[in-house]
Write a protein that holds these residues in place. Structure first.
Motif, short mmCIF file in Angstrom:
data_model
loop_
_atom_site.label_atom_id
_atom_site.label_comp_id
_atom_site.label_asym_id
_atom_site.label_seq_id
_atom_site.Cartn_x
_atom_site.Cartn_y
_atom_site.Cartn_z
N LEU A 198 0.84 -1.20 0.00
CA LEU A 198 0.00 0.00 0.00
C LEU A 198 0.87 1.24 0.00
O LEU A 198 0.61 2.21 -0.73
N GLY A 199 1.93 1.24 0.82
CA GLY A 199 2.82 2.40 0.90
C GLY A 199 3.47 2.70 -0.44
O GLY A 199 3.52 3.86 -0.87
N SER A 200 3.97 1.66 -1.13
CA SER A 200 4.64 1.89 -2.42
C SER A 200 3.65 2.41 -3.46
O SER A 200 4.01 3.25 -4.29
N ARG A 201 2.41 1.95 -3.40
CA ARG A 201 1.40 2.42 -4.37
C ARG A 201 1.01 3.87 -4.10
O ARG A 201 0.80 4.65 -5.03
N LEU A 202 0.90 4.22 -2.83
CA LEU A 202 0.57 5.62 -2.50
C LEU A 202 1.72 6.54 -2.89
O LEU A 202 1.49 7.64 -3.43
N ARG A 203 2.96 6.10 -2.65
CA ARG A 203 4.11 6.91 -3.05
C ARG A 203 4.19 7.04 -4.56
O ARG A 203 4.52 8.11 -5.09
N GLY A 204 3.84 5.95 -5.27
CA GLY A 204 3.84 6.00 -6.73
C GLY A 204 2.81 6.98 -7.26
O GLY A 204 3.07 7.71 -8.22
N HIS A 245 -0.05 -8.89 6.05
CA HIS A 245 -1.37 -8.99 5.44
C HIS A 245 -1.79 -7.71 4.77
O HIS A 245 -1.63 -6.63 5.31
N ALA A 246 -2.36 -7.84 3.56
CA ALA A 246 -2.74 -6.67 2.76
C ALA A 246 -3.98 -5.97 3.30
O ALA A 246 -4.25 -4.83 2.95
N LYS A 247 -4.75 -6.66 4.16
CA LYS A 247 -6.00 -6.06 4.65
C LYS A 247 -5.81 -5.19 5.89
O LYS A 247 -6.78 -4.71 6.47
N GLY A 248 -4.59 -5.01 6.33
CA GLY A 248 -4.33 -4.23 7.54
C GLY A 248 -4.85 -2.81 7.46
O GLY A 248 -5.33 -2.26 8.45
N GLY A 249 -4.75 -2.19 6.28
CA GLY A 249 -5.25 -0.83 6.12
C GLY A 249 -6.74 -0.75 6.36
O GLY A 249 -7.24 0.22 6.95
N LYS A 303 5.45 7.20 7.61
CA LYS A 303 6.22 6.03 7.18
C LYS A 303 5.63 5.44 5.90
O LYS A 303 6.36 5.03 4.99
N LEU A 304 4.30 5.41 5.83
CA LEU A 304 3.61 4.82 4.68
C LEU A 304 3.94 5.58 3.40
O LEU A 304 4.13 4.98 2.34
N LEU A 305 4.01 6.91 3.49
CA LEU A 305 4.27 7.74 2.32
C LEU A 305 5.76 7.93 2.05
O LEU A 305 6.13 8.63 1.11
N GLY A 306 6.61 7.36 2.89
CA GLY A 306 8.05 7.48 2.68
C GLY A 306 8.62 8.80 3.14
O GLY A 306 9.75 9.15 2.81
N ILE A 307 7.83 9.57 3.91
CA ILE A 307 8.31 10.86 4.41
C ILE A 307 9.29 10.64 5.55
O ILE A 307 10.19 11.42 5.79
N GLY A 308 9.10 9.54 6.27
CA GLY A 308 10.00 9.20 7.37
C GLY A 308 9.62 9.88 8.67
O GLY A 308 8.73 10.73 8.72
#
Length: 557
Positions: free
Chosen positions: A6-12, A269-273, A309-314
């Protein structure tokens, strides 16, 4: 990392916006919503999020603004709406240490507690991970100086007390339970009374679970609650159930009236979000998320930190807190290393200690998610490959003799046959041994430069940002631009795979593609050249930051 896909897709989706045209913005919003739906977030919540984003874009973005400004505002809008999606806007109670006062009773001075022990009761369905989470939470608070006790009131599941007992012994935490008593209410009351009399700060009570939501379970929870009078009731919920978490949380809330939630199994697990957003919709705060099977795999949940963290902002502050939680200042080997650095020495033994400290920090993806932009690089390089390189470095140093470890590495130059012996003992090639020695020389040079620049780095509890406005500005730049770290790494010769040594500077300077990347990077970040010059003038600046992180410089970053 939790929800890595999910994080990589949101960053993309965010990075796809280049000119900030209407078509690009609409496409980005669509990609964000699709990613959330595929992570099992409720469609009503996604529709509301989409409408809120579009409304904010209309009011906050103007056509006259520069593209860079629009991109920053878009990132802020997406960030705020995602935080609102997972934020319950409720604060859970926080434990406090017992305060005592001295009173004279029957002519004798006795310490009397001014405050009561913080009693936490765990509830939830069977299989959600209650017993493991009890131990994780106990270890978490123990590391922070609390006196913690565990009570096993689960008499329904065979082996429940054995499991809690083994976990508690392994973590050196006092526990209470019974093999003979079958009444969970009585066990809970006796255990809480015992620990209260012994002045424990926190008492954690593990209760029985069932396979489905039976009335007997709820009745038992109510009875235990009435007897032990918990300060806080935590429901442990399986994150893999996705948006079904909302109905389960509401059912428990009506009977047990719990105050907060721990979501488990969030590492795979992908359903965590979907589970996080569903729980937030019930207005119940998530206090922790379980990210693995080990006792240390428990992360405190803060909506802003989680989305960062999810968006890679840190989240540099969380990284500093995480490192400080390791209590390295009490480690004798770490103290010796710091003493050696103060004297301008850095032996192979010191390098080995720093690498071991780094491994204590947990999975690399968790650490990378706290550093701006590094999660993007880790997803490209792969944790398995990087972990293998680090472990090889540890195997190599484990194969060295005490004389070799206590040296500055020159012994291998004088006697090259030692390299072949270490290679055979560690199962690595002679080239890999040379790379470790090169890494050690680099770290040794950095340590000496830091001392020459004004004092030894890494003082226990020190804030690496303090007194370094240039470093603070660089971190702000990295946090406002998720691609900042990735650009910097590509400029330095290829990203996080640096565990095998620093890049060849000559080949970089003669590489037209590298020069082009550097020029593009400078155009996108006009202040970077000035910041780089400031860092060159103060070579100890980066070392001060890295030494706080237990020797991350050994990664070749």
């Amino acid at each position: 990392m939790v929800l890595a896909d999910l994080g990589s897709r949101l960053r993309g989706a965010l990075s796809s916006v280049e000119s900030a045209s209407d078509d690009e913005i609409n496409s980005m919003v669509k990609d964000v919503c699709t990613a959330l739906l595929e992570s099992d977030v409720n469609i009503k919540l996604v529709v509301r999020l989409r409408d809120n984003i579009k409304a904010k874009i209309k009011t906050e973005l103007s056509p006259e603004e520069t593209t860079a400004n629009k991109r920053k505002k878009l990132q802020k809008i997406i960030f705020d709406e995602l935080v609102a999606l997972v934020d319950s806007h409720e604060e859970p109670p926080k434990p406090k240490k017992l305060s005592t006062s001295t009173k004279v009773i029957n002519g004798k001075k006795k310490k009397v507690a001014k405050t009561n022990s913080h009693v936490i009761m765990f509830v939830g369905l069977q299989g959600a991970g209650k017993t493991t989470s009890c131990t994780k939470l106990a270890v978490y608070y123990k590391k922070r100086g609390f006196k913690v006790g565990l009570v096993c009131a689960d008499t329904f599941r065979a082996g429940a007390f054995d499991q809690l007992k083994q976990n508690a012994i392994k973590a050196s935490i006092p526990y209470y339970g019974s093999y003979l008593e079958q009444d969970p209410v009585k066990i809970a009351y006796e255990g809480v009374t015992k620990f209260k009399s012994e002045k424990f700060d926190i008492i954690i009570v593990d209760t029985s679970g069932r396979h489905r939501q039976e009335q007997q379970l709820f009745d038992e929870m109510v009875q235990i609650g009435e007897m032990v009078q918990p300060t806080q009731t935590i429901m442990v919920m399986d994150g893999s159930i996705g948006q079904a978490a909302e109905s389960q949380a509401k059912a428990f809330k009506e009977s047990a009236n719990f105050g907060s939630i721990i979501l488990t199994k969030m590492d795979g697990h992908a359903k965590g979000g979907g589970a996080i957003s569903a729980v937030a919709a019930t207005k119940t705060p998530i206090v922790f998320i379980g990210t693995g099977e080990h006792v240390g795999d428990l992360e405190i949940f803060k909506p802003t930190t989680f989305i960062s963290k999810l968006l890679g902002i840190g989240d540099i502050q969380s990284l500093i807190e995480h490192v400080q939680g390791l209590n390295l200042q009490n480690d004798e080997n770490h103290k010796q290393t710091m003493e050696n650095i103060k004297e301008g020495k850095f032996t192979l033994k010191d390098f080995q200690n720093q690498m071991n400290n780094f491994l204590k920090m947990g999975p690399l993806t968790n650490i990378a998610s706290m550093i701006p932009g590094l999660s993007n690089i880790m997803s490209q390089v792969g944790e398995e490959e990087t972990s293998k390189k680090i472990k090889n470095m540890v195997y190599i140093m484990d194969s060295m003799t005490a004389q070799e470890l206590e040296s500055d590495g020159r012994i291998f130059v004088d006697q090259p046959s030692r390299i072949l012996r270490v290679a055979k003992g560690s199962g690595c090639s002679a080239v890999e041994i040379e790379m470790v020695l090169q890494q050690h020389r680099l770290m040794s040079t950095m340590a000496k430069s830091a001392v020459a620049a004004g004092g030894a780095p890494g003082a226990p509890g020190a804030n690496p940002m303090a007194g370094n406005p240039q470093m603070a500005r660089m971190m702000q730049q990295a946090q406002s631009n998720p691609n900042f770290m990735q650009q910097a790494m590509s400029m330095m010769g290829g990203g996080a795979g640096g565990a095998g040594g620093m890049p060849d500077m000559a080949s970089m300077m003669n590489n037209p593609q590298m020069i082009q990347q550097a020029q593009q990077m400078m155009r996108q970040n006009p202040g970077m050249m000035q910041q780089a010059q400031q860092m060159m003038q103060n070579p100890g600046m980066m070392q001060k930051l890295m030494s706080q992180f237990g020797g991350m410089g050994g990664m070749g970053m």
